[in-house]
Design an enzyme around this catalytic site. Sequence first.
Site, PDB file in Angstrom:
ATOM      1  N   ALA A  23      -6.331  -0.286 -15.208  1.00  0.00           N
ATOM      2  CA  ALA A  23      -6.639  -1.147 -14.064  1.00  0.00           C
ATOM      3  C   ALA A  23      -5.942  -2.499 -14.111  1.00  0.00           C
ATOM      4  O   ALA A  23      -5.206  -2.858 -13.183  1.00  0.00           O
ATOM      5  CB  ALA A  23      -8.157  -1.338 -13.968  1.00  0.00           C
ATOM      6  N   ALA A  24      -6.175  -3.280 -15.147  1.00  0.00           N
ATOM      7  CA  ALA A  24      -5.620  -4.631 -15.179  1.00  0.00           C
ATOM      8  C   ALA A  24      -4.105  -4.610 -15.281  1.00  0.00           C
ATOM      9  O   ALA A  24      -3.408  -5.324 -14.550  1.00  0.00           O
ATOM     10  CB  ALA A  24      -6.224  -5.422 -16.343  1.00  0.00           C
ATOM     11  N   ARG A  34       5.138  -6.406  -5.663  1.00  0.00           N
ATOM     12  CA  ARG A  34       5.048  -6.737  -4.237  1.00  0.00           C
ATOM     13  C   ARG A  34       5.709  -8.087  -3.949  1.00  0.00           C
ATOM     14  O   ARG A  34       6.292  -8.287  -2.890  1.00  0.00           O
ATOM     15  CB  ARG A  34       3.579  -6.789  -3.792  1.00  0.00           C
ATOM     16  CG  ARG A  34       2.864  -5.443  -3.786  1.00  0.00           C
ATOM     17  CD  ARG A  34       1.465  -5.572  -3.201  1.00  0.00           C
ATOM     18  NE  ARG A  34       0.698  -4.366  -3.446  1.00  0.00           N
ATOM     19  CZ  ARG A  34      -0.206  -4.236  -4.413  1.00  0.00           C
ATOM     20  NH1 ARG A  34      -0.473  -5.268  -5.208  1.00  0.00           N
ATOM     21  NH2 ARG A  34      -0.863  -3.101  -4.585  1.00  0.00           N
ATOM     22  N   CYS A  57     -15.053   4.313 -15.130  1.00  0.00           N
ATOM     23  CA  CYS A  57     -16.462   4.304 -14.727  1.00  0.00           C
ATOM     24  C   CYS A  57     -16.897   5.654 -14.147  1.00  0.00           C
ATOM     25  O   CYS A  57     -18.087   5.969 -14.116  1.00  0.00           O
ATOM     26  CB  CYS A  57     -16.710   3.210 -13.701  1.00  0.00           C
ATOM     27  SG  CYS A  57     -16.294   1.552 -14.273  1.00  0.00           S
ATOM     28  N   ASP A 299     -10.601  -5.411 -19.990  1.00  0.00           N
ATOM     29  CA  ASP A 299     -11.654  -5.333 -21.004  1.00  0.00           C
ATOM     30  C   ASP A 299     -11.298  -6.010 -22.316  1.00  0.00           C
ATOM     31  O   ASP A 299     -12.146  -6.108 -23.208  1.00  0.00           O
ATOM     32  CB  ASP A 299     -11.992  -3.860 -21.282  1.00  0.00           C
ATOM     33  CG  ASP A 299     -12.604  -3.161 -20.087  1.00  0.00           C
ATOM     34  OD1 ASP A 299     -12.908  -3.847 -19.096  1.00  0.00           O
ATOM     35  OD2 ASP A 299     -12.779  -1.924 -20.138  1.00  0.00           O
ATOM     36  N   ASN A 321      -9.552  -5.123 -12.239  1.00  0.00           N
ATOM     37  CA  ASN A 321      -8.663  -5.099 -11.077  1.00  0.00           C
ATOM     38  C   ASN A 321      -8.422  -6.500 -10.522  1.00  0.00           C
ATOM     39  O   ASN A 321      -7.308  -6.833 -10.117  1.00  0.00           O
ATOM     40  CB  ASN A 321      -9.249  -4.183  -9.995  1.00  0.00           C
ATOM     41  CG  ASN A 321      -8.954  -2.722 -10.260  1.00  0.00           C
ATOM     42  OD1 ASN A 321      -7.850  -2.253 -10.052  1.00  0.00           O
ATOM     43  ND2 ASN A 321      -9.955  -1.994 -10.758  1.00  0.00           N
ATOM     44  N   TYR A 442     -32.399  -6.859   9.239  1.00  0.00           N
ATOM     45  CA  TYR A 442     -33.676  -6.149   9.192  1.00  0.00           C
ATOM     46  C   TYR A 442     -33.768  -5.112  10.299  1.00  0.00           C
ATOM     47  O   TYR A 442     -33.451  -5.368  11.466  1.00  0.00           O
ATOM     48  CB  TYR A 442     -34.863  -7.109   9.337  1.00  0.00           C
ATOM     49  CG  TYR A 442     -36.128  -6.377   9.745  1.00  0.00           C
ATOM     50  CD1 TYR A 442     -36.761  -5.529   8.839  1.00  0.00           C
ATOM     51  CD2 TYR A 442     -36.643  -6.478  11.032  1.00  0.00           C
ATOM     52  CE1 TYR A 442     -37.891  -4.812   9.214  1.00  0.00           C
ATOM     53  CE2 TYR A 442     -37.774  -5.773  11.424  1.00  0.00           C
ATOM     54  CZ  TYR A 442     -38.396  -4.935  10.504  1.00  0.00           C
ATOM     55  OH  TYR A 442     -39.509  -4.218  10.871  1.00  0.00           O
TER      56      TYR A 442
END
Length: 469
Positions: A23-24, A34, A57, A299, A321, A442
């Site tokens: 991810a990282a 980009r 996860c 992590d 991320n 609500y």
Amino acid sequence: MSMSRTSSTSGARERLVVIGGDAAGMSAASQARRLRGPDELEIVAFERGHFTSYSACGIPYWVGGDVPERDRLIARTPEEHRERAIDLRMRTEVTEIDVARARVRSRDLGSGAEEWTSYDKLVIATGARPIRPDLPGIDAPGVHGVQTLDDGQALLDTLTTTEGRRAVVVGAGYIGVEMAEALINRGYEVTVVNRGKEPMSTLDPDMGRLVHTAMEGLGITMVDDAEVTKVLTGQDGRVRAVATEDAEYPADVVVLGIGVRPETTLAKGAGLPLGDHGGLLTDLAMRVRGHENIWAGGDCVEVLDLISGRERHIALGTHANKHGQVIGSNVGGGYATFPGVVGTAVSKVCDLEIARTGLREKDAHRAGLRFEAVTIESTSRAGYYPDADLMTVKMLAEHRTGRLLGVQIVGGEGAAKRVDIAAVALTAGMTVERMTSLDLGYAPPFSPVWDPILVAARKAVAAVRRSAP
């Protein structure tokens, strides 16, 4: 062994080296790409495993059968990264960082060939490793940590080839609880051995007790306040049981759900700064402190807790991320920061949803904060509306000031994501009195007239007022 050297290309073109392909790391590489094209920035990424950009996860839900295919957990394949002009080298492990000479040494896990690669900018995204206690038999076949897709595949291979149907999960944190449910779903008899007094140490014990009751309701045998002393093996060398000081628990497979530690072996060897929890220390731009051209995320880093003001290690894909986006923006010539976290996390055990954000009671004590704690019971919908589920909300507010310090929620459908209201309130530094005026949505199918979060806030306001001199 072969050894070659590659150096950064001359001229204006820079080289970014990324260690870690999940991810990282790959978020950083993609964001940098980009902002800067191949003519301006060369990107070389190293990943020692077989997969990139995947959801760790999601592994418990893949193992348990909720996610039918492994590849559904993969957001972007190595080929897709390479199509974006990222030189991604799979099954290649970085073994050394030479900060003085701005280079890394890597080893191809297939051929054993080694080489040095220089960098102008370096991103360390080495992730975390499962805690594997130094116990007799801990490395026996049939004992599994679950951190990567490779780990998940190895566990599934064991589950599909082992004849026995007894599983022991060691530890009752997020991974332990989720893996226990996954194994139940696969038809195993599951015992969870937990050294804490209740499961989910990320909750206060009174809230963890609710999780304990739900797990027993699934047919899981809970063994709390017990520590594993050794893993017993049979004549074939495979695991056959897990032992504590008082008992033995038969096992055909063992899953370690004790938690994770930052994987910072490389960083430590390079003399980079580590915090009290073993994670890399960075500034708000995710730059490693004291090193202009080295960034770290995911992590393997420690992050600022916005409530306590202290550094914490929290291994979550959401943070990883975001770290990657921040790093990629800064490497690519832009500017971004990661200010910190409030410690929000959610999980589930069957139909029971579990959520927390902010500080637990012991966190508040450790930070030297005086506080009021209140607990309420409510429902996810209007009480008269069909299928309204019960939920318990615990809220901590600072003594006298009433500043919100933390919220824990355990309950049925609709409970967990309510914690996001509290996460926003914590980030904004709101008091519980201010929270009671929040204009929340609500309608009877979605909440009672007074949302459970607001009911807890009202009770917390009363507790704070009573404590005032």
